[in-house]
Enzyme design. Structure first.
Site, short mmCIF file in Angstrom:
data_model
loop_
_atom_site.label_atom_id
_atom_site.label_comp_id
_atom_site.label_asym_id
_atom_site.label_seq_id
_atom_site.Cartn_x
_atom_site.Cartn_y
_atom_site.Cartn_z
N LYS A 11 -2.77 18.87 -22.22
CA LYS A 11 -1.35 19.01 -21.88
C LYS A 11 -0.44 18.49 -23.00
O LYS A 11 -0.89 17.80 -23.92
CB LYS A 11 -1.09 18.26 -20.57
CG LYS A 11 -1.83 18.85 -19.37
CD LYS A 11 -1.41 18.17 -18.07
CE LYS A 11 -2.12 18.77 -16.87
NZ LYS A 11 -1.61 18.21 -15.59
N TYR A 51 1.08 27.44 -12.18
CA TYR A 51 1.04 26.44 -11.10
C TYR A 51 1.67 26.99 -9.81
O TYR A 51 2.12 26.19 -8.97
CB TYR A 51 1.76 25.17 -11.53
CG TYR A 51 0.94 24.26 -12.43
CD1 TYR A 51 -0.24 23.68 -11.97
CD2 TYR A 51 1.36 23.95 -13.71
CE1 TYR A 51 -1.00 22.83 -12.77
CE2 TYR A 51 0.61 23.09 -14.53
CZ TYR A 51 -0.57 22.54 -14.04
OH TYR A 51 -1.31 21.69 -14.82
N ARG A 104 -8.20 10.63 -18.37
CA ARG A 104 -6.88 10.34 -17.80
C ARG A 104 -6.61 8.84 -17.76
O ARG A 104 -5.47 8.41 -17.98
CB ARG A 104 -6.76 10.98 -16.42
CG ARG A 104 -6.55 12.50 -16.51
CD ARG A 104 -6.73 13.15 -15.17
NE ARG A 104 -6.21 14.51 -15.13
CZ ARG A 104 -6.49 15.35 -14.14
NH1 ARG A 104 -7.27 14.99 -13.15
NH2 ARG A 104 -5.98 16.57 -14.16
N ASN A 114 -0.69 13.53 -17.25
CA ASN A 114 -2.07 13.05 -17.08
C ASN A 114 -3.04 13.75 -18.05
O ASN A 114 -4.22 13.91 -17.75
CB ASN A 114 -2.51 13.21 -15.62
CG ASN A 114 -2.48 14.65 -15.14
OD1 ASN A 114 -2.05 15.54 -15.88
ND2 ASN A 114 -2.94 14.90 -13.93
N HIS A 117 -5.90 19.23 -17.68
CA HIS A 117 -6.04 19.98 -16.43
C HIS A 117 -7.44 20.58 -16.37
O HIS A 117 -8.02 20.90 -17.41
CB HIS A 117 -5.01 21.12 -16.38
CG HIS A 117 -5.29 22.11 -15.28
ND1 HIS A 117 -4.86 21.90 -13.99
CD2 HIS A 117 -5.99 23.27 -15.27
CE1 HIS A 117 -5.29 22.91 -13.23
NE2 HIS A 117 -5.97 23.75 -14.00
N GLU A 128 -7.43 31.19 -13.20
CA GLU A 128 -6.84 30.48 -14.33
C GLU A 128 -7.36 31.02 -15.68
O GLU A 128 -6.60 31.11 -16.64
CB GLU A 128 -7.14 28.97 -14.21
CG GLU A 128 -6.41 28.37 -13.01
CD GLU A 128 -6.61 26.87 -12.86
OE1 GLU A 128 -7.46 26.30 -13.57
OE2 GLU A 128 -5.89 26.28 -12.04
P1 CMP Z 1 -3.28 19.16 -12.64
O1 CMP Z 1 -4.69 18.80 -12.47
O2 CMP Z 1 -2.85 19.97 -13.81
O3 CMP Z 1 -2.80 19.92 -11.30
C1 CMP Z 1 -1.49 19.88 -10.83
C2 CMP Z 1 -0.63 18.91 -11.57
O4 CMP Z 1 0.53 18.49 -10.88
C3 CMP Z 1 -1.40 17.62 -11.78
O5 CMP Z 1 -2.42 17.79 -12.69
C4 CMP Z 1 -0.28 16.69 -12.23
O6 CMP Z 1 0.11 16.91 -13.57
C5 CMP Z 1 0.83 17.17 -11.28
N1 CMP Z 1 0.91 16.36 -10.07
C6 CMP Z 1 0.04 16.28 -9.06
N2 CMP Z 1 0.47 15.45 -8.10
C7 CMP Z 1 1.66 14.98 -8.53
C8 CMP Z 1 2.60 14.08 -7.99
N3 CMP Z 1 2.41 13.49 -6.80
N4 CMP Z 1 3.72 13.83 -8.69
C9 CMP Z 1 3.93 14.43 -9.89
N5 CMP Z 1 3.05 15.31 -10.46
C10 CMP Z 1 1.93 15.57 -9.79
#
Ligand code: CMP
Length: 139
Positions: A11, A51, A104, A114, A117, A128
């Site tokens: 990311k 997303y 992470r 984080n 993905h 995806e």
């Molecule tokens: P990812 O695994 O890419 O899948 C969805 C993404 O949404 C996740 O990683 C985070 O980057 C984001 N995400 C998931 N939960 C939250 C949350 N509670 N608040 C903010 N961002 C979130």
């Protein structure tokens, strides 16, 4: 064991923070085959499409702004149990809750920022991979 493919993204926080190389090294060390890889900057609309399953979540707007804020590295990884294994190596979504030694935990700064993905299931992986590599014969 079944050979699987999963979609992985490094990311914008990780690319901008200069840790893409370290994350790629971990991918190699873990024995994944990188079937396809590219670097790009998503538009906001492309991030929203990727997303879309999270469209009704309160974090959707901020997430898609973040994901379109800088370059990402997108990969198709192949291995036995690739989906679960990549998720183990990444660690929990929230870096604060991720196990020590996971990507992470080491490089993430918030539940949104984080670092990486990974697809969460075979049908998600199919969607995806097709989203980023449409019409590409991945060998
Ligand atoms: P990812 O695994 O890419 O899948 C969805 C993404 O949404 C996740 O990683 C985070 O980057 C984001 N995400 C998931 N939960 C939250 C949350 N509670 N608040 C903010 N961002 C979130």
């Amino acid at each position: 064991m079944v050979i699987e493919r999963t979609l992985a993204i490094i990311k914008p926080d990780a690319v901008g923070g200069g840790v893409s190389g370290e994350i790629l090294a971990r991918i190699h060390k873990a024995g994944f085959r990188i079937v396809a890889i590219k670097s790009l900057r998503l538009t906001k609309a492309e991030a929203e499409g990727f997303y879309a399953v999270h469209r009704s979540r309160p974090f959707f707007a901020d997430l898609t702004t973040f994901m379109s804020s800088g370059k990402v590295v997108v990969m198709v990884l192949e291995a036995e149990n690739a989906i679960a294994r990549w998720r183990d190596i990444m660690g929990a979504t929230d870096p604060a809750k991720a196990a020590p030694g996971t990507i992470r935990r080491e490089f993430g700064s918030s539940i949104q920022n984080n670092c990486t993905h990974g697809s969460d299931a075979p049908d998600t992986a199919t969607f995806e991979i097709g989203y980023f590599f449409p019409g590409v014969d991945l060998i």
